[in-house]
Design a protein around this motif. Structure first.
Motif, PDB file in Angstrom:
ATOM      1  N   VAL A 118      35.343  35.678  58.204  1.00  0.00           N
ATOM      2  CA  VAL A 118      34.940  35.800  56.808  1.00  0.00           C
ATOM      3  C   VAL A 118      33.544  35.219  56.662  1.00  0.00           C
ATOM      4  CG1 VAL A 118      35.408  35.085  54.445  1.00  0.00           C
ATOM      5  CG2 VAL A 118      37.297  35.717  55.945  1.00  0.00           C
ATOM      6  N   LEU A 119      32.611  36.057  56.165  1.00  0.00           N
ATOM      7  CA  LEU A 119      31.240  35.590  55.966  1.00  0.00           C
ATOM      8  C   LEU A 119      31.113  34.791  54.669  1.00  0.00           C
ATOM      9  CD1 LEU A 119      29.238  38.769  57.044  1.00  0.00           C
ATOM     10  CD2 LEU A 119      29.748  36.730  58.390  1.00  0.00           C
ATOM     11  N   TYR A 120      31.700  35.321  53.605  1.00  0.00           N
ATOM     12  CA  TYR A 120      31.659  34.652  52.311  1.00  0.00           C
ATOM     13  C   TYR A 120      32.641  35.353  51.385  1.00  0.00           C
ATOM     14  CZ  TYR A 120      28.522  38.579  51.330  1.00  0.00           C
ATOM     15  OH  TYR A 120      27.980  39.819  51.214  1.00  0.00           O
ATOM     16  N   TYR A 121      32.777  34.835  50.188  1.00  0.00           N
ATOM     17  CA  TYR A 121      33.663  35.412  49.181  1.00  0.00           C
ATOM     18  C   TYR A 121      32.809  35.825  47.984  1.00  0.00           C
ATOM     19  CZ  TYR A 121      37.337  33.227  51.950  1.00  0.00           C
ATOM     20  OH  TYR A 121      38.153  32.867  52.968  1.00  0.00           O
ATOM     21  N   ARG A 122      33.062  37.022  47.457  1.00  0.00           N
ATOM     22  CA  ARG A 122      32.259  37.496  46.333  1.00  0.00           C
ATOM     23  C   ARG A 122      33.113  37.624  45.070  1.00  0.00           C
ATOM     24  NH1 ARG A 122      32.480  43.021  45.063  1.00  0.00           N
ATOM     25  NH2 ARG A 122      33.617  44.342  46.526  1.00  0.00           N
ATOM     26  N   ASN A 123      32.413  37.622  43.945  1.00  0.00           N
ATOM     27  CA  ASN A 123      33.084  37.663  42.649  1.00  0.00           C
ATOM     28  C   ASN A 123      33.894  38.952  42.504  1.00  0.00           C
ATOM     29  OD1 ASN A 123      33.260  38.272  39.626  1.00  0.00           O
ATOM     30  ND2 ASN A 123      32.502  36.170  39.628  1.00  0.00           N
ATOM     31  N   PRO A 124      35.152  38.875  42.069  1.00  0.00           N
ATOM     32  CA  PRO A 124      35.979  40.092  41.964  1.00  0.00           C
ATOM     33  C   PRO A 124      35.511  41.054  40.880  1.00  0.00           C
ATOM     34  CG  PRO A 124      37.110  38.211  40.990  1.00  0.00           C
ATOM     35  CD  PRO A 124      35.893  37.664  41.676  1.00  0.00           C
ATOM     36  N   MET A 125      34.698  40.563  39.923  1.00  0.00           N
ATOM     37  CA  MET A 125      34.214  41.430  38.853  1.00  0.00           C
ATOM     38  C   MET A 125      32.849  42.027  39.159  1.00  0.00           C
ATOM     39  SD  MET A 125      36.731  41.256  36.876  1.00  0.00           S
ATOM     40  CE  MET A 125      36.086  42.138  35.462  1.00  0.00           C
ATOM     41  N   GLY A 126      32.350  41.809  40.388  1.00  0.00           N
ATOM     42  CA  GLY A 126      31.077  42.403  40.778  1.00  0.00           C
ATOM     43  C   GLY A 126      29.869  41.609  40.341  1.00  0.00           C
ATOM     44  N   LEU A 127      30.059  40.391  39.805  1.00  0.00           N
ATOM     45  CA  LEU A 127      28.927  39.575  39.387  1.00  0.00           C
ATOM     46  C   LEU A 127      28.214  39.006  40.614  1.00  0.00           C
ATOM     47  CD1 LEU A 127      30.601  37.652  36.415  1.00  0.00           C
ATOM     48  CD2 LEU A 127      29.157  39.693  36.313  1.00  0.00           C
ATOM     49  N   PRO A 128      26.918  38.706  40.498  1.00  0.00           N
ATOM     50  CA  PRO A 128      26.169  38.166  41.641  1.00  0.00           C
ATOM     51  C   PRO A 128      26.502  36.700  41.886  1.00  0.00           C
ATOM     52  CG  PRO A 128      24.736  38.311  39.737  1.00  0.00           C
ATOM     53  CD  PRO A 128      26.038  38.937  39.334  1.00  0.00           C
ATOM     54  N   ASP A 129      27.739  36.427  42.261  1.00  0.00           N
ATOM     55  CA  ASP A 129      28.210  35.061  42.463  1.00  0.00           C
ATOM     56  C   ASP A 129      29.033  35.051  43.739  1.00  0.00           C
ATOM     57  OD1 ASP A 129      28.889  32.420  42.177  1.00  0.00           O
ATOM     58  OD2 ASP A 129      30.538  32.818  40.796  1.00  0.00           O
ATOM     59  N   THR A 130      28.699  34.189  44.674  1.00  0.00           N
ATOM     60  CA  THR A 130      29.397  34.133  45.954  1.00  0.00           C
ATOM     61  C   THR A 130      29.781  32.694  46.268  1.00  0.00           C
ATOM     62  OG1 THR A 130      27.284  33.945  47.131  1.00  0.00           O
ATOM     63  CG2 THR A 130      28.190  36.163  46.850  1.00  0.00           C
ATOM     64  N   SER A 131      30.638  32.548  47.264  1.00  0.00           N
ATOM     65  CA  SER A 131      31.103  31.220  47.644  1.00  0.00           C
ATOM     66  C   SER A 131      31.407  31.211  49.135  1.00  0.00           C
ATOM     67  CB  SER A 131      32.352  30.845  46.850  1.00  0.00           C
ATOM     68  OG  SER A 131      32.902  29.626  47.339  1.00  0.00           O
ATOM     69  N   LYS A 132      31.187  30.064  49.777  1.00  0.00           N
ATOM     70  CA  LYS A 132      31.529  29.926  51.194  1.00  0.00           C
ATOM     71  C   LYS A 132      33.033  29.805  51.403  1.00  0.00           C
ATOM     72  CE  LYS A 132      27.307  27.651  52.823  1.00  0.00           C
ATOM     73  NZ  LYS A 132      26.764  26.399  53.445  1.00  0.00           N
ATOM     74  N   VAL A 133      33.721  29.273  50.386  1.00  0.00           N
ATOM     75  CA  VAL A 133      35.154  29.026  50.504  1.00  0.00           C
ATOM     76  C   VAL A 133      35.894  29.824  49.435  1.00  0.00           C
ATOM     77  CG1 VAL A 133      34.807  26.733  51.453  1.00  0.00           C
ATOM     78  CG2 VAL A 133      34.992  27.031  48.989  1.00  0.00           C
ATOM     79  N   PRO A 134      37.182  30.072  49.621  1.00  0.00           N
ATOM     80  CA  PRO A 134      37.953  30.800  48.603  1.00  0.00           C
ATOM     81  C   PRO A 134      37.918  30.053  47.275  1.00  0.00           C
ATOM     82  CG  PRO A 134      39.178  30.680  50.647  1.00  0.00           C
ATOM     83  CD  PRO A 134      38.004  29.782  50.821  1.00  0.00           C
ATOM     84  N   LYS A 135      37.859  30.792  46.187  1.00  0.00           N
ATOM     85  CA  LYS A 135      37.885  30.200  44.859  1.00  0.00           C
ATOM     86  C   LYS A 135      38.368  31.234  43.859  1.00  0.00           C
ATOM     87  CE  LYS A 135      33.985  29.654  42.622  1.00  0.00           C
ATOM     88  NZ  LYS A 135      32.619  29.264  42.232  1.00  0.00           N
ATOM     89  N   LYS A 136      38.556  30.797  42.632  1.00  0.00           N
ATOM     90  CA  LYS A 136      38.997  31.684  41.566  1.00  0.00           C
ATOM     91  C   LYS A 136      37.925  31.715  40.485  1.00  0.00           C
ATOM     92  CE  LYS A 136      43.940  30.730  42.258  1.00  0.00           C
ATOM     93  NZ  LYS A 136      44.361  32.086  42.641  1.00  0.00           N
ATOM     94  N   ASP A 137      37.871  32.824  39.763  1.00  0.00           N
ATOM     95  CA  ASP A 137      36.923  32.901  38.662  1.00  0.00           C
ATOM     96  C   ASP A 137      37.548  32.306  37.404  1.00  0.00           C
ATOM     97  OD1 ASP A 137      38.724  34.759  37.795  1.00  0.00           O
ATOM     98  OD2 ASP A 137      37.351  36.463  37.826  1.00  0.00           O
ATOM     99  N   SER A 138      36.843  32.394  36.300  1.00  0.00           N
ATOM    100  CA  SER A 138      37.322  31.773  35.065  1.00  0.00           C
ATOM    101  C   SER A 138      38.605  32.410  34.548  1.00  0.00           C
ATOM    102  CB  SER A 138      36.237  31.870  33.990  1.00  0.00           C
ATOM    103  OG  SER A 138      35.889  33.243  33.762  1.00  0.00           O
ATOM    104  N   MET A 139      38.925  33.618  35.020  1.00  0.00           N
ATOM    105  CA  MET A 139      40.145  34.300  34.596  1.00  0.00           C
ATOM    106  C   MET A 139      41.292  34.091  35.574  1.00  0.00           C
ATOM    107  SD  MET A 139      38.373  37.851  33.352  1.00  0.00           S
ATOM    108  CE  MET A 139      39.949  38.571  32.899  1.00  0.00           C
ATOM    109  N   GLY A 140      41.038  33.309  36.629  1.00  0.00           N
ATOM    110  CA  GLY A 140      42.089  33.049  37.603  1.00  0.00           C
ATOM    111  C   GLY A 140      42.195  34.073  38.707  1.00  0.00           C
ATOM    112  N   MET A 141      41.227  34.999  38.801  1.00  0.00           N
ATOM    113  CA  MET A 141      41.272  36.027  39.845  1.00  0.00           C
ATOM    114  C   MET A 141      40.629  35.488  41.119  1.00  0.00           C
ATOM    115  SD  MET A 141      40.122  39.323  37.566  1.00  0.00           S
ATOM    116  CE  MET A 141      40.253  40.434  38.965  1.00  0.00           C
ATOM    117  N   ASP A 142      41.258  35.782  42.268  1.00  0.00           N
ATOM    118  CA  ASP A 142      40.742  35.322  43.553  1.00  0.00           C
ATOM    119  C   ASP A 142      39.450  36.043  43.908  1.00  0.00           C
ATOM    120  OD1 ASP A 142      42.820  33.531  44.105  1.00  0.00           O
ATOM    121  OD2 ASP A 142      44.120  35.174  44.781  1.00  0.00           O
TER     122      ASP A 142
END
Length: 479
Positions: A118-142
């Motif tokens: 896994v290189l990185y994790y990207r926002n499930p809604m297509g926003l320009p927001d990424t993370s090195k580790v798994p996380k959830k957005d403000s709506m609780g989506m992985d």
């Protein structure tokens, strides 16, 4: 199974309650009661198999959407819970966690060919927001994992087959076709300058009489314009009449001299027959047309080359149209043209493009295009305003796609190719002629390619996002 667990929990809590009563009676402290309660809850919870594989991240002990790549503590001093490889996502070729792989993880010694990083994790809604580790957005989506190798063709868009209808994506086939369109421009009627005659004498002459014709009159070929006397013509005519010249001598001598002085053939034959030079020579119109100018007056002295009349033949006229610079590539010599004039809206005049002038007007960025029109009844007059409709385009078949298939950003032109199974690949293309319904593609695609003609702007936005994310290196990804 759930009923048995519930019974165990109730029984354990009852035991704790009874123990609490006895403890109160016997003076047992609060710390011992907490230990008994924790033991009862632990026994009531179903046993969960211990995870396998390396620790990939640490999560908040209370289940909050907070993660860390390294061991960490909560503000109240509790340790973050480690999450091992088998407890979160599957690193198989599909990259999808199933119930089977989550509850029964494969041994860590599995085939390396099926594992991906896994290189990185990207926002499930297509926003320009990424993370090195798994996380959830403000709506609780992985956040969605991006695996190594996915970025090789990051610009390609993958749309689930079930969403194709909802997004409105439609395709068409690139084909060989002739492209045409109509260019509507203003124009002005002008006289054909090749059909204008200037009447003058070739020697000094005195104008004896002028015909009753004025500017604007129509005159026929051979009709009298004026009569004149010339001393030089009289001398040459006298020599010819005295027998020093002969018409049968192949226009030699004085006969040729009379012809060079502009004496009509009829007058030369009359001198040869009568052996007499007329005192006044009649000058007739060399063509039928309209008198544009009359400068001749009775009694005037005319020098050689002085214009006495200007006559224009109006049986054919020109229309000079102003074509914008960006439309020049679409206009070719010989293409048909339809012309209407504002004073004769009920009539349409058919003509062809005769000349494209080799100059662009600096002030208007237009080029003059000349159209030839027949005008046998003389109804078209010089300087009339006209509306010109030019049939522009390429006659030979070229690779063409519907106009809606092309995304033109100014810097680049893109067409999306349908690769099947919901995959759409953007192709940079070079454009040629743009018609009413189709656009010529000179480079980038081939006949038979399936191109997207609807919802392609949505695909382009997704493609640009994928390309931007794939261009990020690991150090640039936000933690």
């Amino acid at each position: 199974m759930k009923t048995a667990t519930w019974l165990v929990a109730v029984t354990s809590l009852a035991v704790v309650g009874g123990g609490a009563y006895l403890a109160g009676a016997q003076g047992v402290g609060q710390q011992q009661l907490h230990m008994l309660f924790d033991m009862a809850v632990a026994e009531a919870q179903p046993s969960k198999p211990e995870g396998s594989g390396p620790v990939i991240y640490y999560r908040h002990p209370d289940g909050l959407p907070e993660y860390s790549a390294k061991p960490k503590k909560t503000p109240d001093g509790r340790e973050f819970v480690s999450v091992r490889e088998s407890e979160d996502v599957s690193f198989t070729a599909s990259g999808i966690k199933t119930a089977e792989t989550a509850d029964h993880p494969k041994p860590a010694s599995g085939s390396a060919a099926t594992e991906r990083k896994v290189l990185y994790y990207r926002n499930p809604m297509g926003l320009p927001d990424t993370s090195k580790v798994p996380k959830k957005d403000s709506m609780g989506m992985d956040y969605i994992p991006v695996f190594e190798g996915d970025q090789a063709d990051a610009s390609t868009v993958k749309v689930p087959l079930g969403k194709l209808q909802r997004t409105g994506v439609r395709t068409a086939t690139a084909e060989m076709a002739s492209i045409s369109r109509k260019i509507r421009v203003p124009g002005t009627v002008a006289l054909d300058e090749r059909l204008i005659s200037v009447i003058s004498t070739r020697t000094d002459a005195f104008i004896d009489d002028v015909a009753n014709v004025t500017t604007g009159d129509r005159i026929g070929k051979g009709e009298s314009l004026f009569s004149f006397y010339s001393k030089e013509i009289a001398t040459a005519g006298a020599e010819f009449a005295a027998g020093k010249g002969d018409l049968r001598s192949n226009d030699a001598g004085s006969a040729l001299r009379l012809k060079n002085l502009g004496v009509p053939d009829e007058v030369i034959r009359s001198i040869a027959e009568k052996r007499q030079v007329p005192t006044s020579i009649e000058y007739v119109s060399p063509r039928s047309g309209v008198v544009l100018e009359r400068m001749a007056t009775t009694g005037m002295m005319a020098k050689p080359g002085d214009p006495l009349f200007r006559i224009a033949d109006t049986s054919h006229v020109w229309v000079i149209a102003d074509v914008p610079e960006f439309d020049l590539a679409s206009v070719q010599k010989g293409v048909p043209v339809a012309v209407t004039v504002r004073s004769l809206l009920s009539r349409t005049f058919e003509g062809t493009v005769d000349l494209i002038y080799p100059e662009i007007q600096q002030e208007t960025r237009t080029t003059k295009v000349r159209i030839e029109l027949p005008n046998p009844d003389g109804i078209l007059m010089a300087n009339m305003y006209a509306d010109v409709e030019i049939e522009a385009g390429v006659q030979k078949p070229v690779v063409a796609v519907p106009n809606s298939a092309v995304i033109d950003t100014g810097d680049r032109q893109v067409v999306f190719i349908d690769r099947g199974d919901g995959k759409f690949e953007p192709k940079n293309v070079s454009l040629g002629m743009r018609g009413k319904e189709q656009t010529e593609i000179t480079k980038g695609i081939a006949p038979g390619d399936q191109v997207v003609v609807a919802a392609n702007f949505l695909l382009d936005a997704e493609s640009n996002l994928n390309s931007a994310l794939s261009g990020m290196v690991t150090d640039e990804v936000k933690p």
